[in-house]
Design an enzyme around this catalytic site. Structure first.
Site, PDB file in Angstrom:
ATOM      1  N   ARG B  69      23.074 -34.567   1.209  1.00  0.00           N
ATOM      2  CA  ARG B  69      23.801 -35.439   0.299  1.00  0.00           C
ATOM      3  C   ARG B  69      22.982 -36.660  -0.089  1.00  0.00           C
ATOM      4  O   ARG B  69      23.226 -37.284  -1.116  1.00  0.00           O
ATOM      5  CB  ARG B  69      25.157 -35.829   0.908  1.00  0.00           C
ATOM      6  CG  ARG B  69      26.136 -34.631   0.937  1.00  0.00           C
ATOM      7  CD  ARG B  69      27.499 -34.993   1.502  1.00  0.00           C
ATOM      8  NE  ARG B  69      27.454 -35.250   2.932  1.00  0.00           N
ATOM      9  CZ  ARG B  69      27.728 -34.348   3.879  1.00  0.00           C
ATOM     10  NH1 ARG B  69      28.080 -33.115   3.540  1.00  0.00           N
ATOM     11  NH2 ARG B  69      27.668 -34.670   5.154  1.00  0.00           N
ATOM     12  N   GLU B 106      25.978 -36.438  19.072  1.00  0.00           N
ATOM     13  CA  GLU B 106      27.034 -36.558  20.065  1.00  0.00           C
ATOM     14  C   GLU B 106      26.859 -35.460  21.136  1.00  0.00           C
ATOM     15  O   GLU B 106      26.923 -35.721  22.333  1.00  0.00           O
ATOM     16  CB  GLU B 106      28.393 -36.408  19.363  1.00  0.00           C
ATOM     17  CG  GLU B 106      29.574 -36.792  20.226  1.00  0.00           C
ATOM     18  CD  GLU B 106      30.897 -36.618  19.485  1.00  0.00           C
ATOM     19  OE1 GLU B 106      31.925 -37.000  20.037  1.00  0.00           O
ATOM     20  OE2 GLU B 106      30.884 -36.089  18.346  1.00  0.00           O
TER      21      GLU B 106
END
Lengths: 230, 182
Positions: B69, B106
Site C-alpha cells: 500500500r 507480534e
C-alpha cells in the site's frame, strides 16, 4: 515469491526484432484507419519515433535467470529511479486515456500499484487495486487463473466498480496474459467495461494477438535481451 | 506530530473516506481500509497534495514506499516532488542484489528488502506507508535507507494508530500523519 507464480515465462535467448523494426508492421495490409489505431505497441500507435520510448526501454534493467534459469527478468525498478523517464511513462498513458471517459484505473498487485495510481490521479479516475488472495479486507470477488505450473487467484472489492464504468487495467508487464485475463473477468463480472489493458512491457507471446479476451492491449516497449552496460 | 490540522478541510474529507473493517485479518483487529479513499478521486488527490505540499521544497531525492500500500501513495508523491521512487519489498520479489532487514512482528519475524544501488550515500529520503501501527516495518525501512547512506528526513503515513505507540519506536525520527485512529 514462489518461482511458479510469475508472468515472465520467456525461455532462453532468441533473436527477436527490436521495436523499431516492428514499425514495418503498418506495411501489411491495413483495413482502414481504425485497424491502424488498434496496433498494440505505442510506436505503431501514434508514438512513432517518440524519443521517450527509447529512453523508457533503456531504463529497464534486464536481470538474467530470475526467478529461475532461462528467464530474462524485465526489472522496472530502475525506471522508477529515473524521475524524468518514470514521469514520461505515466504521461504517455495519461495523454492516451484522459479524454476517453475512463472512471476506473485498476492496477494489478504489486507493480501495477506503482503505475496505476499516478495515472488515475491525473485523469480523475478511481484507483482499484486487484490483489492476491486475502489481502483485501471486507467482501471480495475472486477470479482463479492458471499459471505455467499451478494456479493463482486475483481479488477485487465488491462495490469498487459499478456497472457501466469504463475501466483501464494497468500492469508493468504482460507475458502470457493470464493475470490480465483474470483482471478483465473480474471487471466484467461486476458489469464494468474494460476499455483497454495497458502495460509498460509486452513479451512476444502477446504479439500478433492484438487483443486479450477481445480487449485491446496497449504496450510501450518490448523486452530487451540483455543489458549492454555493466 | 500529526497533521490533524482542523483548519484544513481536506483532512476531514480524507478521514471520512477510510473504511474500518472489524475483525480483519483476525478477530479483534479493526482494520483501517484505505481502498475506499482511493475510490474518491478528489480525496485521494487531497491526500497526495497534503504530502506534496509538505515535501516539495525539502530537497527530497528519494521516496521509499513499503509494499504494497506504500506504493499507492509513495509513487505519486515521488513523481510530484521530482524524486525517485524506491520500492521496499517482501523477500524474494526484487530481482537484483538486495540488502535485507529483519524485523519482529507480534508473532514471529518478517523481512524487508531494497535493491543495492537504488539509494546513494547522502540522499535525503522519505519513507511512505498507508499506516503506522507498532512501527516495526517503518523501522526496518529506515534501517535499509540508512545502511545505504541515506538520511531519512521523515516517515509519512496516511493513518496512525497512536495507542500502539509506533511513534516512539522510530527513535526520534519525525513522523507525519494525516489522521489518527483510536
Amino acid at each position: 515469491m514462489e518461482m511458479v507464480k510469475t508472468e515472465q515465462t520467456v525461455i532462453g535467448i532468441e533473436s527477436r526484432k527490436k521495436t523499431q523494426q516492428n514499425i514495418e508492421a503498418p506495411e501489411r495490409e491495413v483495413k482502414g484507419k481504425e485497424k491502424k489505431s488498434r496496433e498494440m505497441f505505442a510506436a505503431e500507435n501514434g508514438l512513432k519515433g517518440d524519443p521517450r520510448l527509447e529512453a523508457i526501454s533503456e531504463a529497464i534493467r534486464v536481470v538474467p535467470h530470475f526467478p529461475k534459469p532461462g528467464i530474462m527478468f524485465q526489472d522496472i525498478t530502475t525506471l522508477l529511479l529515473n524521475h524524468k523517464t518514470f514521469k514520461d511513462t505515466v504521461d504517455i498513458f495519461v495523454d492516451r486515456y484522459r479524454d476517453m471517459g475512463i472512471s476506473v484505473v485498476a492496477g494489478i498487485e504489486a507493480r501495477g500499484f506503482m503505475f496505476g495510481p499516478p495515472i488515475a490521479l491525473a485523469i480523475g479516475a478511481k484507483f482499484v487495486p486487484l490483489r492476491k488472495p486475502r489481502k483485501l479486507p471486507g467482501e471480495v470477488i475472486s477470479q482463479p487463473y492458471v499459471l505455467e505450473y499451478g494456479k493463482d487467484c486475483l481479488e477485487m472489492h465488491v462495490g469498487a466498480v459499478q456497472p457501466g464504468e469504463r475501466v483501464v487495467i494497468i500492469d508493468d508487464l504482460v507475458a502470457t496474459g493470464g493475470t490480465l485475463s483474470a483482471a478483465i473477468k473480474l471487471i466484467e463480472r461486476v458489469g464494468g467495461e474494460v476499455v483497454e489493458c495497458a502495460c509498460v512491457i509486452g513479451l512476444p507471446e502477446v504479439k500478433g494477438q492484438q487483443r486479450l479476451n477481445g480487449k485491446p492491449l496497449y504496450i510501450l516497449v518490448e523486452p530487451r535481451l540483455i543489458d549492454h552496460c555493466c | 506530530m500529526s497533521a490533524c490540522k482542523e483548519d484544513d478541510p481536506r483532512i476531514h474529507g480524507i478521514k471520512s473516506k477510510i473504511r474500518v473493517v472489524p475483525d480483519f485479518p483476525k478477530t479483534g483487529i479493526m482494520f483501517q481500509d484505505i481502498t475506499t479513499l482511493l475510490l474518491e478521486p478528489k480525496s485521494f488527490k487531497d491526500t497526495i497534495d497534503l504530502f506534496v505540499e509538505r515535501y516539495k521544497e525539502k530537497n527530497i531525492s528519494v521516496v521509499a514506499g513499503i509494499e504494497a500500500r506504500g506504493f499507492i501513495f509513495g509513487s505519486p508523491i515521488a513523481l510530484a516532488i521530482g524524486a525517485k521512487f524506491v520500492p521496499l519489498r517482501k523477500p524474494g520479489k526484487l530481482p537484483a542484489d538486495v540488502i535485507k532487514q529483519d524485523y519482529t512482528l507480534e508473532y514471529g519475524n518478517d523481512c524487508l528488502e531494497m535493491h543495492v544501488g537504488a539509494v546513494e550515500s547522502g540522499e535525503r529520503a522519505l519513507v511512505v506507508d498507508d499506516l503506522i501501527a507498532t512501527g516495526g516495518t517503518l523501522c526496518a525501512a529506515m534501517s535499509l535507507l540508512e545502511r545505504a547512506g541515506a538520511e531519512v528526513v521523515e516517515c509519512a503515513c496516511v493513518i496512525e494508530l497512536p495507542d500502539l505507540k509506533g511513534r516512539e519506536r522510530l527513535q526520534g525520527k519525525p513522523l507525519y500523519v494525516l489522521v489518527e485512529s483510536h
